[in-house]
Design a protein around this motif. Sequence first.
Motif, PDB file in Angstrom:
ATOM      1  N   LEU A  46      41.409 -22.001 -31.246  1.00 48.72           N
ATOM      2  CA  LEU A  46      40.510 -21.695 -32.087  1.00 48.72           C
ATOM      3  C   LEU A  46      40.507 -20.114 -31.735  1.00 48.72           C
ATOM      4  O   LEU A  46      40.406 -19.750 -33.039  1.00 48.72           O
ATOM      5  CB  LEU A  46      38.941 -22.784 -31.507  1.00 48.72           C
ATOM      6  N   ILE A  47      41.210 -19.779 -30.813  1.00 52.79           N
ATOM      7  CA  ILE A  47      40.776 -18.472 -30.149  1.00 52.79           C
ATOM      8  C   ILE A  47      42.035 -17.942 -29.256  1.00 52.79           C
ATOM      9  O   ILE A  47      41.373 -18.605 -28.373  1.00 52.79           O
ATOM     10  CB  ILE A  47      39.563 -17.562 -30.498  1.00 52.79           C
ATOM     11  N   GLY A  48      43.233 -17.943 -29.955  1.00 52.83           N
ATOM     12  CA  GLY A  48      44.159 -17.712 -29.023  1.00 52.83           C
ATOM     13  C   GLY A  48      44.068 -19.103 -28.007  1.00 52.83           C
ATOM     14  O   GLY A  48      43.188 -20.090 -28.045  1.00 52.83           O
ATOM     15  N   ASP A  49      44.428 -18.916 -26.640  1.00 55.06           N
ATOM     16  CA  ASP A  49      43.899 -19.755 -25.216  1.00 55.06           C
ATOM     17  C   ASP A  49      42.694 -19.797 -24.970  1.00 55.06           C
ATOM     18  O   ASP A  49      42.263 -20.707 -24.279  1.00 55.06           O
ATOM     19  CB  ASP A  49      45.347 -19.950 -25.008  1.00 55.06           C
ATOM     20  N   ALA A  50      42.092 -18.686 -25.631  1.00 50.45           N
ATOM     21  CA  ALA A  50      41.255 -18.921 -24.535  1.00 50.45           C
ATOM     22  C   ALA A  50      39.864 -19.824 -24.857  1.00 50.45           C
ATOM     23  O   ALA A  50      39.159 -20.615 -24.359  1.00 50.45           O
ATOM     24  CB  ALA A  50      39.884 -17.925 -24.689  1.00 50.45           C
ATOM     25  N   PHE A  51      39.793 -20.492 -26.067  1.00 48.98           N
ATOM     26  CA  PHE A  51      38.460 -21.450 -26.731  1.00 48.98           C
ATOM     27  C   PHE A  51      39.921 -22.332 -27.966  1.00 48.98           C
ATOM     28  O   PHE A  51      39.945 -21.973 -28.671  1.00 48.98           O
ATOM     29  CB  PHE A  51      37.539 -20.832 -27.936  1.00 48.98           C
ATOM     30  N   VAL A  52      39.872 -23.508 -27.029  1.00 51.52           N
ATOM     31  CA  VAL A  52      40.645 -24.553 -28.002  1.00 51.52           C
ATOM     32  C   VAL A  52      39.878 -25.514 -27.647  1.00 51.52           C
ATOM     33  O   VAL A  52      39.115 -26.526 -27.039  1.00 51.52           O
ATOM     34  CB  VAL A  52      41.572 -24.692 -26.844  1.00 51.52           C
ATOM     35  N   LEU A  53      40.247 -26.260 -29.029  1.00 45.44           N
ATOM     36  CA  LEU A  53      39.539 -27.677 -29.887  1.00 45.44           C
ATOM     37  C   LEU A  53      40.565 -29.096 -28.756  1.00 45.44           C
ATOM     38  O   LEU A  53      41.952 -28.418 -29.365  1.00 45.44           O
ATOM     39  CB  LEU A  53      39.916 -28.233 -31.019  1.00 45.44           C
ATOM     40  N   MET A  54      40.471 -29.840 -28.342  1.00 41.98           N
ATOM     41  CA  MET A  54      40.749 -31.319 -28.066  1.00 41.98           C
ATOM     42  C   MET A  54      40.243 -32.336 -28.096  1.00 41.98           C
ATOM     43  O   MET A  54      39.283 -32.100 -28.132  1.00 41.98           O
ATOM     44  CB  MET A  54      41.619 -30.671 -26.533  1.00 41.98           C
ATOM     45  N   HIS A  55      40.213 -33.200 -28.025  1.00 42.07           N
ATOM     46  CA  HIS A  55      40.072 -34.930 -28.199  1.00 42.07           C
ATOM     47  C   HIS A  55      39.944 -35.219 -26.682  1.00 42.07           C
ATOM     48  O   HIS A  55      41.075 -35.924 -26.158  1.00 42.07           O
ATOM     49  CB  HIS A  55      40.195 -35.078 -29.292  1.00 42.07           C
ATOM     50  N   VAL A  56      38.891 -35.458 -26.708  1.00 41.97           N
ATOM     51  CA  VAL A  56      39.207 -36.945 -24.544  1.00 41.97           C
ATOM     52  C   VAL A  56      37.763 -37.661 -24.918  1.00 41.97           C
ATOM     53  O   VAL A  56      36.635 -37.001 -25.351  1.00 41.97           O
ATOM     54  CB  VAL A  56      38.855 -35.464 -23.700  1.00 41.97           C
ATOM     55  N   GLU A  57      37.854 -39.178 -24.598  1.00 42.49           N
ATOM     56  CA  GLU A  57      36.731 -39.153 -24.842  1.00 42.49           C
ATOM     57  C   GLU A  57      36.393 -40.070 -23.181  1.00 42.49           C
ATOM     58  O   GLU A  57      37.422 -40.363 -22.190  1.00 42.49           O
ATOM     59  CB  GLU A  57      37.736 -40.972 -25.485  1.00 42.49           C
ATOM     60  N   ASN A  58      35.059 -39.291 -22.532  1.00 44.18           N
ATOM     61  CA  ASN A  58      34.745 -39.695 -21.137  1.00 44.18           C
ATOM     62  C   ASN A  58      33.758 -40.690 -21.117  1.00 44.18           C
ATOM     63  O   ASN A  58      32.653 -40.486 -21.740  1.00 44.18           O
ATOM     64  CB  ASN A  58      34.218 -37.834 -21.155  1.00 44.18           C
TER      65      ASN A  58
END
Length: 171
Positions: A46-58
């Motif tokens: 979303l903002i380089g590698d500093a702010f990333v979107l990913m999907h994890v089920e916890n």
Amino acid sequence: MKLSKRSIFIIVVIVLTIAADQISKVLVRANVGLRNEISPGERIPLIGDAFVLMHVENTGAFLGMGSELNETLRVLLLLVLPILVLGFVLRYIIKDKSLDKWSLFAFSSIIGGGIANVYDRIVYGKVTDFLFIDLGGVFRTGIFNLADLSVTTGMIILVFVSFSKKKTQTA
């Protein structure tokens, strides 16, 4: 029964917190590839590698803690206990009329975030997490969601309010 402005404020903050969290999770579940043990899943910067979107089920709590517990303990620690605590906090903020707006907002945010994650555990048996921050090793988070952000923000606000009250009391 007429609701006071204070009660409306509490309800609005809680409902908006739950709504924002649940809408974001629906969007992530529908649009971001799921990460699992076999495949690293989709990473959307979303903002380089500093702010990333990913999907994890916890299936656990914060950073997956408790995911290895047996089912009975997991239900007690991740459902029953949080529901009781959220109920006590809600009762506290309704009864204590001396709370300032910032504390009221903070506690309401914590309650809303807590309810949103408890809802996920009840309905899905797990919590959807999707945000990750890495500021070049200086600051790095686990994968979290908007409910976690609301709870954390509420806690930080309470710390600041507490310090500012102590500062004015000693002055």
